[in-house]
Design a protein around this motif. Structure first.
Motif, PDB file in Angstrom:
ATOM      1  N   LYS A 210      47.321  45.198  67.621  1.00 17.86           N
ATOM      2  CA  LYS A 210      47.341  46.093  68.785  1.00 17.86           C
ATOM      3  C   LYS A 210      46.049  46.885  68.892  1.00 17.86           C
ATOM      4  CE  LYS A 210      50.319  49.319  71.221  1.00 17.86           C
ATOM      5  NZ  LYS A 210      51.623  49.996  71.149  1.00 17.86           N
TER       6      LYS A 210
ATOM      7  N   GLN B 256      47.845  42.551  71.466  1.00 16.54           N
ATOM      8  CA  GLN B 256      48.419  43.436  72.490  1.00 16.54           C
ATOM      9  C   GLN B 256      47.398  44.508  72.827  1.00 16.54           C
ATOM     10  OE1 GLN B 256      51.618  44.439  69.884  1.00 16.54           O
ATOM     11  NE2 GLN B 256      53.019  44.329  71.678  1.00 16.54           N
ATOM     12  N   TRP B 257      47.340  44.842  74.088  1.00 16.51           N
ATOM     13  CA  TRP B 257      46.402  45.883  74.516  1.00 16.51           C
ATOM     14  C   TRP B 257      47.179  47.009  75.188  1.00 16.51           C
ATOM     15  CZ3 TRP B 257      41.290  45.481  73.356  1.00 16.51           C
ATOM     16  CH2 TRP B 257      40.806  44.213  72.981  1.00 16.51           C
ATOM     17  N   GLU B 258      46.646  48.185  75.021  1.00 12.74           N
ATOM     18  CA  GLU B 258      47.261  49.330  75.688  1.00 12.74           C
ATOM     19  C   GLU B 258      46.136  50.235  76.146  1.00 12.74           C
ATOM     20  OE1 GLU B 258      50.978  50.795  73.601  1.00 12.74           O
ATOM     21  OE2 GLU B 258      49.715  52.618  73.803  1.00 12.74           O
TER      22      GLU B 258
ATOM     23  N   LYS C 257      48.740  39.872  80.509  1.00 16.12           N
ATOM     24  CA  LYS C 257      49.866  40.678  79.986  1.00 16.12           C
ATOM     25  C   LYS C 257      49.472  42.139  79.759  1.00 16.12           C
ATOM     26  CE  LYS C 257      50.371  37.558  76.739  1.00 16.12           C
ATOM     27  NZ  LYS C 257      50.659  37.031  75.399  1.00 16.12           N
TER      28      LYS C 257
END
Ligand code: GCU
Length: 596
Positions: A453, A487-489, A535
């Protein structure tokens, strides 16, 4: 200590005028009487800048008794074409960084009650300009236009213009010492004589009011001692004709309703807009559209729009070197259109006006950026003033172009408090200069939150309307397949554009998809990246790195790079690589799903 730096930076930014040229002049607009000085110019390559002391700008042809021998002669010297960089015109100059003196003779017939300016589309990097032996001024910054008034210096008949151009890199410059593009030197864009009446339209803005599709908001700045009584703004085909009285400073500001066909990538409608005051009339082709952010969406004319982009350098296809012509732009934009793009990220500096005006006609949205690239002298007030004037000049030249939706302040700059103060100042300036467009920057600092992440939480994000994220998973670390788990945020509820991803492959190098530098590896990287990227929360668009292979002094792998960055989807000679088809397919799908 930090407050002191902020205080110093703020005041020095105001204090030291960076370029001694005149205020921005819309030189290259239809209806302006111009004389092109393009063509072959005599040049003297002067590595030790002897010409300053020897006063090459006097263009002396006969010895002055007792003054010693003249050791230069433009007439007998070689020539270089203008516009054009010197690096790709002469093999001996490919690596040359330093001063070159340009000389151009021209004859001019003066006209009563007219003013004349010499206008440069750009000169990389630092220029000193002289007319008939007299200094006109200097300019710093390789990618924005500048001009000098020559009304009183111009002679009836024979004249000679001498320009020293120096592309030597400096740590306090913008960009600084290190770039991943070739430092092409020279008079890289058009040189024009612009003739106007004594009172003339120096600048104007005619756009839709922010977020208001039926309202035009704008201004006109008249220059000239004898102020004409009225300024007229017309859009003939829309039956619009408005007359205003300029204030004491020669400025009119206006707001009026207008029912217009809106400009969009699908319908790049341009209107002939006519602005006149006294004896001066200018025509410009202007599109009218609104651009806003709603949550994490980018909204054009009220319609959420996904940005199918590509990043691009101003490198000429086939011949290489600095691109400048409409033909260069057409070739590059045809490839972008073939990919299915509706956006082009012009990196990492303001590109030539031919590209921007062509994008207006073709319906290509643009991201325009100043070369605050990697690390620069964040604490140096002169460096800030330099960046501010490049920002001002970029906005001044293109603020009437519907295609331009983003002003980008920087690319991949370090997490540093002084950098933040510097860029926050630029964000403030950009909003003051143009409140109708979105402010962005390409960032590459993310926080690791576990093995897979990553969080985009660069404090600069606070000052931006739209976030740019550069990530090279699968090239500068990891394998393409790692993207499947990544995953990226984002810390910010703002639209996020993946402003760069990519990998290198020289055209024609084939092999297993697991073998770096092959077209198959690059294509495979695209497959995994595009699946990952769609995504990302707040994902509003993507601009892969890069449309075409381009020259770079940092790319030295023999037989593979040979001074080219090979991350292009198209080779520098126009061949399409496998990854081109991968992105084309992805954009076709995105377009189809958006139209459902
Ligand atoms: C960086 C940078 C580009 C560079 C690219 C690359 O992200 O922004 O200017 O060319 O990566 O490494 O190829």
């Amino acid at each position: 200590m930090r407050q002191w730096i902020a205080f110093l930076l703020f005041f020095s930014g105001l204090a030291c005028a960076h370029s001694s040229s005149s205020p921005p002049l819309l030189g290259n607009i239809p209806g302006r009487k111009t004389t092109s000085l393009d063509g072959a110019w005599h040049v003297i390559i002067d590595p030790y800048e002897t010409g300053l002391h020897a006063r090459f700008y006097e263009n002396a042809t006969s010895e002055t008794p007792g003054a010693g021998p003249i050791e230069y002669n433009f007439e007998a010297s070689e020539t270089l074409n203008v516009p054009g960089d010197w690096n790709t015109q002469k093999e001996k100059l490919f690596f040359y960084e330093g001063p070159v003196w340009y000389e151009r003779r021209f004859s001019y017939k003066r006209h009563e009650n007219r003013r004349v300016f010499v206008y440069f589309g750009a000169a990389n990097y630092f220029a000193r300009v002289y007319l008939n032996g007299k200094p006109l001024g200097e300019h710093e910054g390789g990618f924005t236009p500048f001009n000098f008034e020559v009304t009183s210096t111009l002679a009836e008949g024979e004249n000679f213009l001498v320009v020293e151009v120096n592309n030597a890199r400096r740590a306090d410059a913008v960009p600084a010492l290190n770039t991943d593009w070739w430092n092409y030197g020279g008079l890289t864009r058009d040189v024009l004589l612009v003739e106007v009446p004594e009172a003339f339209v120096r600048d104007y803005s005619v756009q839709l009011a922010t977020g208001a599709q039926g309202e035009i908001a704008g201004w006109v700045q008249v220059d000239g001692s004898t102020r004409p009584q009225t300024v007229t703004v017309e859009i003939p085909v829309a039956g619009i004709r408005k007359t205003f009285s300029p204030d004491a400073g020669g400025r009119v500001e206006f707001h009026f309703p207008a029912k217009l066909d809106l400009w969009s990538p699908e319908n790049p409608k341009l209107y002939d807009v006519v602005i006149s005051c006294g004896a001066d009339t200018v025509h410009d082709s202007i599109g009218f559209r609104t651009i806003e952010v709603k949550g994490t969406q980018i909204v054009i004319n009220g319609k959420p729009t996904f940005l199918r982009g590509i990043s691009m350098h101003e490198e000429a296809p086939e011949r290489g070197g600095r691109a400048y012509s409409t033909q260069d732009a057409q070739t590059l934009f045809d490839w972008a259109k073939e990919l299915g793009c509706n956006l082009v990220r012009l990196t990492h500096y303001p590109h030539n006006e031919n590209e921007v005006r062509l994008a207006d006609r073709l319906g290509l949205l643009l991201w325009s950026e100043i070369p605050v690239y990697w690390n620069i002298a964040w604490q140096n007030p002169a460096t800030l003033a330099n960046a501010e004037s490049q920002l001002r000049d970029m906005i001044a030249r293109d603020h009437n172009r519907a295609a331009v939706i983003f002003w980008s302040l920087s690319n991949e700059t370090p997490l540093d408090p002084d950098r933040l103060i510097f860029l926050q100042k630029l964000a403030e300036d950009a909003r003051q200069l143009d409140s109708t467009r979105l402010i962005t920057s390409a960032m590459n600092h993310v926080t690791e939150a576990g093995p897979n992440k990553r969080i985009l939480d660069d404090p600069l994000g606070e000052s931006l309307d739209v976030l740019g994220l550069n990530e090279y998973l699968g090239w500068y670390g990891g394998h393409p397949e790692d993207a499947d788990r990544r995953q990226w945020e984002s810390k910010y509820a703002k639209p996020l554009i993946v402003s760069e991803f990519g990998g290198e492959a020289p055209y024609g190098k084939h092999g297993d998809a697991s073998v770096p530098w092959t077209e198959e590896y690059q294509a495979n990287l695209y497959v995994h990246q595009l699946a990952m990227i769609r995504k990302i929360p707040g994902f509003a668009g993507v601009c892969p790195w890069v449309l075409m292979d381009f020259h770079s002094p940092r790319r030295l792998l023999p037989g593979i790079q040979d001074y080219y960055n090979r991350k292009g989807l198209v080779s520098n000679t126009g061949q399409h690589k496998l990854a081109f088809n991968v992105l084309q397919k992805f954009y076709r799908e995105m377009k189809d799903s958006a139209s459902k």
